[in-house]
Each structure stands twice: as C-alpha cells, then as structure tokens.
Design a protein around this motif. Structure first.
Motif, PDB file in Angstrom:
ATOM      1  N   PRO A 131       0.542  -1.212   0.092  1.00  0.00           N
ATOM      2  CA  PRO A 131      -0.006  -0.156  -0.010  1.00  0.00           C
ATOM      3  C   PRO A 131       0.793   1.367  -0.092  1.00  0.00           C
ATOM      4  CG  PRO A 131      -0.701  -1.665   1.617  1.00  0.00           C
ATOM      5  CD  PRO A 131       0.582  -1.922   1.176  1.00  0.00           C
ATOM      6  N   GLY A 132       0.422   2.317  -0.658  1.00  0.00           N
ATOM      7  CA  GLY A 132       0.972   3.604  -0.576  1.00  0.00           C
ATOM      8  C   GLY A 132       1.106   4.364  -1.898  1.00  0.00           C
ATOM      9  N   PHE A 133       1.694   5.538  -2.020  1.00  0.00           N
ATOM     10  CA  PHE A 133       1.659   6.063  -3.313  1.00  0.00           C
ATOM     11  C   PHE A 133       2.820   5.525  -4.178  1.00  0.00           C
ATOM     12  CE2 PHE A 133      -0.297   9.208  -0.121  1.00  0.00           C
ATOM     13  CZ  PHE A 133      -1.395   9.570  -0.979  1.00  0.00           C
ATOM     14  N   ARG A 134       2.938   6.129  -5.241  1.00  0.00           N
ATOM     15  CA  ARG A 134       4.037   5.701  -5.983  1.00  0.00           C
ATOM     16  C   ARG A 134       5.294   6.905  -6.172  1.00  0.00           C
ATOM     17  NH1 ARG A 134       1.737   3.587 -11.391  1.00  0.00           N
ATOM     18  NH2 ARG A 134       3.689   2.807 -11.703  1.00  0.00           N
ATOM     19  N   PRO A 135       5.715   7.298  -4.981  1.00  0.00           N
ATOM     20  CA  PRO A 135       6.650   8.259  -5.104  1.00  0.00           C
ATOM     21  C   PRO A 135       8.037   8.042  -5.673  1.00  0.00           C
ATOM     22  CG  PRO A 135       6.828   7.072  -3.043  1.00  0.00           C
ATOM     23  CD  PRO A 135       5.775   6.381  -3.860  1.00  0.00           C
ATOM     24  N   ALA A 136       8.874   8.856  -5.980  1.00  0.00           N
ATOM     25  CA  ALA A 136      10.394   8.538  -6.399  1.00  0.00           C
ATOM     26  C   ALA A 136      11.236   7.835  -5.294  1.00  0.00           C
ATOM     27  CB  ALA A 136      11.174   9.862  -7.001  1.00  0.00           C
ATOM     28  N   GLY A 137      12.104   7.217  -5.708  1.00  0.00           N
ATOM     29  CA  GLY A 137      12.935   6.581  -4.673  1.00  0.00           C
ATOM     30  C   GLY A 137      12.958   4.984  -4.417  1.00  0.00           C
ATOM     31  N   ILE A 138      11.927   4.306  -5.308  1.00  0.00           N
ATOM     32  CA  ILE A 138      11.687   2.925  -5.067  1.00  0.00           C
ATOM     33  C   ILE A 138      12.246   2.246  -6.360  1.00  0.00           C
ATOM     34  CG2 ILE A 138       9.996   0.902  -4.950  1.00  0.00           C
ATOM     35  CD1 ILE A 138       7.977   3.028  -3.706  1.00  0.00           C
ATOM     36  N   TYR A 139      13.175   1.572  -6.170  1.00  0.00           N
ATOM     37  CA  TYR A 139      13.929   1.053  -7.240  1.00  0.00           C
ATOM     38  C   TYR A 139      14.109  -0.612  -7.047  1.00  0.00           C
ATOM     39  CZ  TYR A 139      15.854   5.810  -7.700  1.00  0.00           C
ATOM     40  OH  TYR A 139      15.962   6.957  -8.036  1.00  0.00           O
ATOM     41  N   THR A 140      14.084  -1.114  -8.340  1.00  0.00           N
ATOM     42  CA  THR A 140      14.759  -2.743  -8.024  1.00  0.00           C
ATOM     43  C   THR A 140      16.210  -2.764  -7.863  1.00  0.00           C
ATOM     44  OG1 THR A 140      15.200  -3.162 -10.526  1.00  0.00           O
ATOM     45  CG2 THR A 140      13.046  -3.793  -9.654  1.00  0.00           C
ATOM     46  N   ALA A 141      16.888  -3.698  -6.946  1.00  0.00           N
ATOM     47  CA  ALA A 141      18.161  -3.756  -6.634  1.00  0.00           C
ATOM     48  C   ALA A 141      19.087  -3.693  -7.941  1.00  0.00           C
ATOM     49  CB  ALA A 141      18.527  -5.134  -5.711  1.00  0.00           C
ATOM     50  N   GLY A 142      18.427  -4.382  -8.950  1.00  0.00           N
ATOM     51  CA  GLY A 142      19.525  -4.266  -9.972  1.00  0.00           C
ATOM     52  C   GLY A 142      19.455  -3.247 -10.905  1.00  0.00           C
ATOM     53  N   THR A 143      18.393  -2.309 -10.690  1.00  0.00           N
ATOM     54  CA  THR A 143      18.495  -0.775 -11.443  1.00  0.00           C
ATOM     55  C   THR A 143      19.354   0.030 -10.724  1.00  0.00           C
ATOM     56  OG1 THR A 143      15.990  -1.187 -12.209  1.00  0.00           O
ATOM     57  CG2 THR A 143      16.896   1.057 -11.728  1.00  0.00           C
ATOM     58  N   ALA A 144      19.099  -0.246  -9.086  1.00  0.00           N
ATOM     59  CA  ALA A 144      20.149   0.698  -8.357  1.00  0.00           C
ATOM     60  C   ALA A 144      21.329   0.235  -8.608  1.00  0.00           C
ATOM     61  CB  ALA A 144      19.590   0.266  -7.067  1.00  0.00           C
ATOM     62  N   GLN A 145      21.949  -1.018  -8.867  1.00  0.00           N
ATOM     63  CA  GLN A 145      23.245  -1.548  -9.154  1.00  0.00           C
ATOM     64  C   GLN A 145      23.775  -0.832 -10.507  1.00  0.00           C
ATOM     65  OE1 GLN A 145      23.908  -5.777 -10.639  1.00  0.00           O
ATOM     66  NE2 GLN A 145      25.176  -5.586  -8.744  1.00  0.00           N
ATOM     67  N   ARG A 146      22.713  -0.837 -11.477  1.00  0.00           N
ATOM     68  CA  ARG A 146      23.290  -0.196 -12.899  1.00  0.00           C
ATOM     69  C   ARG A 146      23.525   1.180 -12.523  1.00  0.00           C
ATOM     70  NH1 ARG A 146      23.299  -1.212 -18.083  1.00  0.00           N
ATOM     71  NH2 ARG A 146      23.320   0.449 -19.813  1.00  0.00           N
ATOM     72  N   LEU A 147      22.585   1.925 -11.966  1.00  0.00           N
ATOM     73  CA  LEU A 147      22.734   3.346 -11.372  1.00  0.00           C
ATOM     74  C   LEU A 147      24.091   3.794 -10.966  1.00  0.00           C
ATOM     75  CD1 LEU A 147      19.188   4.297 -10.386  1.00  0.00           C
ATOM     76  CD2 LEU A 147      20.204   5.062 -12.459  1.00  0.00           C
ATOM     77  N   VAL A 148      24.583   2.802  -9.988  1.00  0.00           N
ATOM     78  CA  VAL A 148      25.738   3.295  -9.126  1.00  0.00           C
ATOM     79  C   VAL A 148      27.118   2.752  -9.923  1.00  0.00           C
ATOM     80  CG1 VAL A 148      27.058   2.476  -7.181  1.00  0.00           C
ATOM     81  CG2 VAL A 148      24.656   3.078  -7.042  1.00  0.00           C
ATOM     82  N   ASN A 149      27.051   1.382 -10.563  1.00  0.00           N
ATOM     83  CA  ASN A 149      28.115   1.138 -11.204  1.00  0.00           C
ATOM     84  C   ASN A 149      28.390   1.402 -12.564  1.00  0.00           C
ATOM     85  OD1 ASN A 149      28.502  -0.328  -8.746  1.00  0.00           O
ATOM     86  ND2 ASN A 149      27.822  -2.323  -9.637  1.00  0.00           N
ATOM     87  N   ILE A 150      27.299   1.719 -13.208  1.00  0.00           N
ATOM     88  CA  ILE A 150      27.369   1.937 -14.791  1.00  0.00           C
ATOM     89  C   ILE A 150      27.355   3.660 -15.109  1.00  0.00           C
ATOM     90  CG2 ILE A 150      26.799   1.744 -17.222  1.00  0.00           C
ATOM     91  CD1 ILE A 150      27.882  -0.828 -15.978  1.00  0.00           C
ATOM     92  N   GLU A 151      26.226   3.970 -14.424  1.00  0.00           N
ATOM     93  CA  GLU A 151      25.906   5.403 -14.322  1.00  0.00           C
ATOM     94  C   GLU A 151      26.712   6.468 -13.633  1.00  0.00           C
ATOM     95  OE1 GLU A 151      24.199   6.262 -17.070  1.00  0.00           O
ATOM     96  OE2 GLU A 151      23.360   4.094 -17.612  1.00  0.00           O
ATOM     97  N   GLY A 152      27.254   5.897 -12.641  1.00  0.00           N
ATOM     98  CA  GLY A 152      27.825   6.838 -11.535  1.00  0.00           C
ATOM     99  C   GLY A 152      26.885   7.660 -10.793  1.00  0.00           C
ATOM    100  N   LEU A 153      25.542   7.136 -10.493  1.00  0.00           N
ATOM    101  CA  LEU A 153      24.805   7.966  -9.717  1.00  0.00           C
ATOM    102  C   LEU A 153      24.299   7.094  -8.502  1.00  0.00           C
ATOM    103  CD1 LEU A 153      22.369   8.678 -12.767  1.00  0.00           C
ATOM    104  CD2 LEU A 153      24.022  10.271 -11.716  1.00  0.00           C
ATOM    105  N   LEU A 154      24.072   7.976  -7.563  1.00  0.00           N
ATOM    106  CA  LEU A 154      23.804   7.378  -6.108  1.00  0.00           C
ATOM    107  C   LEU A 154      22.351   7.542  -6.015  1.00  0.00           C
ATOM    108  CD1 LEU A 154      24.835   6.037  -3.660  1.00  0.00           C
ATOM    109  CD2 LEU A 154      25.083   8.288  -2.318  1.00  0.00           C
ATOM    110  N   PRO A 155      21.281   6.486  -5.831  1.00  0.00           N
ATOM    111  CA  PRO A 155      20.022   6.574  -6.032  1.00  0.00           C
ATOM    112  C   PRO A 155      19.398   7.292  -4.563  1.00  0.00           C
ATOM    113  CG  PRO A 155      20.788   4.357  -6.656  1.00  0.00           C
ATOM    114  CD  PRO A 155      21.788   4.929  -5.855  1.00  0.00           C
TER     115      PRO A 155
END
Length: 424
Positions: A131-155
């Motif tokens: 339950p809840g809204f659909r806010p920013a900040g919810i990621y699958t772990a694999g998406t977060a892994q790509r953001l950190v390791n490939i894109e150089g971004l911290l979620p």
C-alpha cells in the motif's frame, strides 16, 4: 525485409548466450549468430563489478566484467557473429527469427537450431501489493546496481532493502561503500534467499541487520519516499498487527525475486515449467519445440554464473548437432520423467533419455526450505541409485547430483526418475 541463414542462432549474448555460441562453433556449426538487444555483449555481468565469479570455470576469482570479457574474447576467436542493439520480435515454428534494429530495420533470420538465452528480469513493486503512493525512490536492486556501477549515480542516502536475494545483499554493501546508510534488509521468508557468503560479506561485515520473517507493509511519501513501515509476518506470511516499525528513508530497494524472460519462448509454443517459469527441457537442454534449446537464467535462476556457462556449453553443442542432423535431431526418444519430491522444488532437466544422454548428466535443483542433515536420493522407479549426505540445504543455493548413463541403461524397463530429500 532481408533474410539470412545460420546453422545456430542464439537469442541473447550474456554469459549463457556467449558460452552456447562458442560451444556450437567448437562442435562444428558453420555460421553461428548471437543476437543481443543491448549495445555490448556480456549481459548483467557488465554491471556486477564485485568479485566472486569464475572460481569453477577459470579457477580464479574475477569480477563480472572480467568474466564476460573472457567469453567475449573466446567468441571472437571462435568466429561467432554478433548482432547488437537488436530486438528479437518473434520465433516461428520453422525456426525463423524476426528481429529489428535501428541500423538494419526489420530482418528475418533462418536457423538450423535456436538457443534461447534471454536471461531473467526482476520482480517489480507491482507484484507485491504494497500500500501507498508511487513516489520517487523505489528501485529494483538491479536498477540501483546499474545506476551506481554504470551511470555513476547514487539513488539515495538513507536506504531500506526488501528481500535478501543475492543482488539485494550485494547492493547493501555497495550502497554502504558509496556513503549511504542501509537501515536494514527485510526478508519475508524465515531464511535468506541469498548465498551464505553474501550474508556474511555484505551484511555481517558491515553491521547491517537482516530481519527475517518481516516485510514492508506501507510506503510513506507522495513525491519522494519519506519512510517505510516494516511488520513481522506469521507462518502464513501475513503481517502481524502491532509489530509495525517505521524506518525513515529516502530509498527503497526491492530484491524480491527473479523471473525467467520467457515471452519469446511462450509465443514460440515452448512448454514452460510451472515451478521455474522457464522451459521444460531434456538432457540436451532441448525444449518441447524441436530444434529449440534453452540455457542460463531463462531456463531457471542460477546462483553461480559458472553453472550457467556449463549448461550453456551443453546446449550449444546439442544445437550444433541438431543443425547438422545428428543423433539429437533424428533419434526416436524414450523420455523418462524426472520428479521432484520431499523438499526438492524442481529439477533441470525435467526428462532424460538414457540411450541419448552423455556418459554422465547433471541434475540441478533447489530445495523448498532449510533442511539439516538430509540425504539427497535419486530413485529409478523404487530403486535408489544415488545417495549423498548434506549437513544443510538452503533455498538460496543450487544443488546438483550426477547420473551415470550406464546406471540408467541397466534398468531398461524404468518408468520414472525421482529426486527427493530423506532423513540421513
């Protein structure tokens, strides 16, 4: 629309696809093509910059990109053709692959045999009914892994992780190393879904709590995650009222399971296992559609990439033999079904023909719960032919047993094979 002929076409150029394509070439296939929708081969390994890969295959510890690079080099040396940035749309019953790319448009490729190696995808939030809204900040772990390791971004900076699969455990460590604070890892089941070594190295070594039999029951925040509520669950996995605890955070990572990527398999008429959600295959990793083979995480979700490579090597060899009209293509089959019982969730392969199998065949499987001091037994009808004792078995770790061809041929009237756990 252009048309091209190949002996073997592999769908996917991740670790499974590359290993299958290399094996097909080594087995004598003339033209072998691997089709990959990404801009480079290697698949998910390209974003797995941690080590722990290759201990079985190369007898040394490699990172994901290093492991992938070795197979890329082998594929180039073997003469495997690669088609990148290309999406496969359809596989026909006559083994015609329809694909599309920006550079070449719509294209049809005729194959003597096809190997499915599309990998798997992560289960999204929508499958969890949180339950809840659909806010920013919810990621699958694999998406977060790509953001950190490939894109150089911290979620995010304050993190809660739901699910203790290996990707979630690894991302708990990765986010900590990047300066974020991981409040906890919550796991619905009473056991972790990841390897023991990852629990120790990624959680225990960093003091990150693992909350077993807990789940997220509410997400706060409209524009951005502000907090999550975590509750304890009962034996039926239902939240227990009064156990809720609020964890302020700006990021929720989901590591709640992987699903084999089988839309193409399904549209091609391939029979899928109701347990693994991947194709049902025989000892040559051939699916229910003649000339179509499957390997890697599209078949069943693996714990070690080395096992992916082993299965893909067998599938590629069998595909080359099929394309050449060899024994795997022409022989009449006498399938023995393989049943999973007594704590064994499934086996791969699901059928065996003793007269067509190699001298040995490996059955891989996972258990349904944590078991201590059990015996893995394999029966041919009512006769036990394999028995090995294990001090502990856990769902997060794949198990395997080896069957010998001579043992099965010695029982010509057998009707089934059963893999089960028994008291030691």
């Amino acid at each position: 629309m252009s048309t091209t002929d190949y002996d073997v076409v592999v769908i996917g150029a991740g670790p499974a696809g590359l290993a299958a394509a290399i094996s097909a070439r080594k087995a004598g296939a003339g033209r072998v093509l691997a089709i990959e929708r990404d801009s480079k081969p290697g698949g998910i390994l390209n974003q797995c910059i941690h080590n722990g890969f290759g201990l079985i295959t190369f007898k040394e510890e490699l990172t994901g990109p290093e492991y992938a690079a070795r197979f890329e080099d082998q594929a180039a040396e073997a003469g495997v053709e690669l088609l990148l940035n290309t999406m496969v749309l359809d596989i026909s019953g006559q083994r015609v692959v329809t694909c599309v790319s920006e550079s070449e448009g719509l294209r049809q490729i005729s194959a003597g045999a096809i190997v499915l190696a599309m990998g798997c995808r992560e289960r999204p939030r929508g499958a969890l009914n949180i339950p809840g809204f659909r806010p920013a900040g919810i990621y699958t772990a694999g998406t977060a892994q790509r953001l950190v390791n490939i894109e150089g971004l911290l979620p995010g900076r304050e993190v809660v992780i739901l699910g203790s699969g290996d990707i979630g455990l690894i991302m708990a460590r990765r986010m900590t190393l990047e300066g974020a604070h991981v409040a906890c890892v919550a796991e619905l089941m009473p056991y972790s879904g990841g390897l023991k070594r990852n629990i120790v190295q990624c959680l225990d070594d960093f003091g990150i709590p693992l909350l077993l039999s807990h789940t997220v029951t509410r997400v706060e925040g409209q524009k951005r995650v502000e907090a999550v509520w975590i509750s304890e669950v009962d034996e039926h996995r239902r939240p227990i009222p009064g156990t809720e605890k609020r964890y302020p955070c700006d990021t929720l990572l989901l590591s709640v399971g992987l699903i084999p990527e089988n839309e193409l398999s399904r549209s091609a008429g391939v029979e899928l296992s109701p347990v693994t959600h991947g194709p049902s295959v025989n000892e040559h990793f051939e699916t229910s559609v003649p000339g179509v083979f499957a390997c890697g995480n599209v078949l069943h979700v693996h714990d070690l990439v080395d096992y992916v490579s082993q299965e893909a090597t067998s599938a590629g060899k069998a595909a080359a033999e099929w394309a050449a009209g060899g024994s795997a293509a022409d022989a009449a089959r006498h399938n023995l079904p393989v049943f999973a019982e007594g704590g064994v969730r499934y086996t791969v392969p699901q059928t065996l023909d003793p007269s067509l199998m190699d001298s040995e065949t490996t059955l891989r499987f996972r258990v349904s719960d944590v078991f201590e001091d059990r015996r893995i037994s394999v029966y041919v009808d009512d006769e036990r032919i394999v028995s090995k004792r294990r001090p502990i078995l856990v769902p997060g770790q794949m198990e395997q047993v080896t069957l010998k061809r001579e043992d099965l041929l010695a029982r010509p009237n057998a009707s089934k094979i059963t893999v089960k756990l028994e008291e030691a």
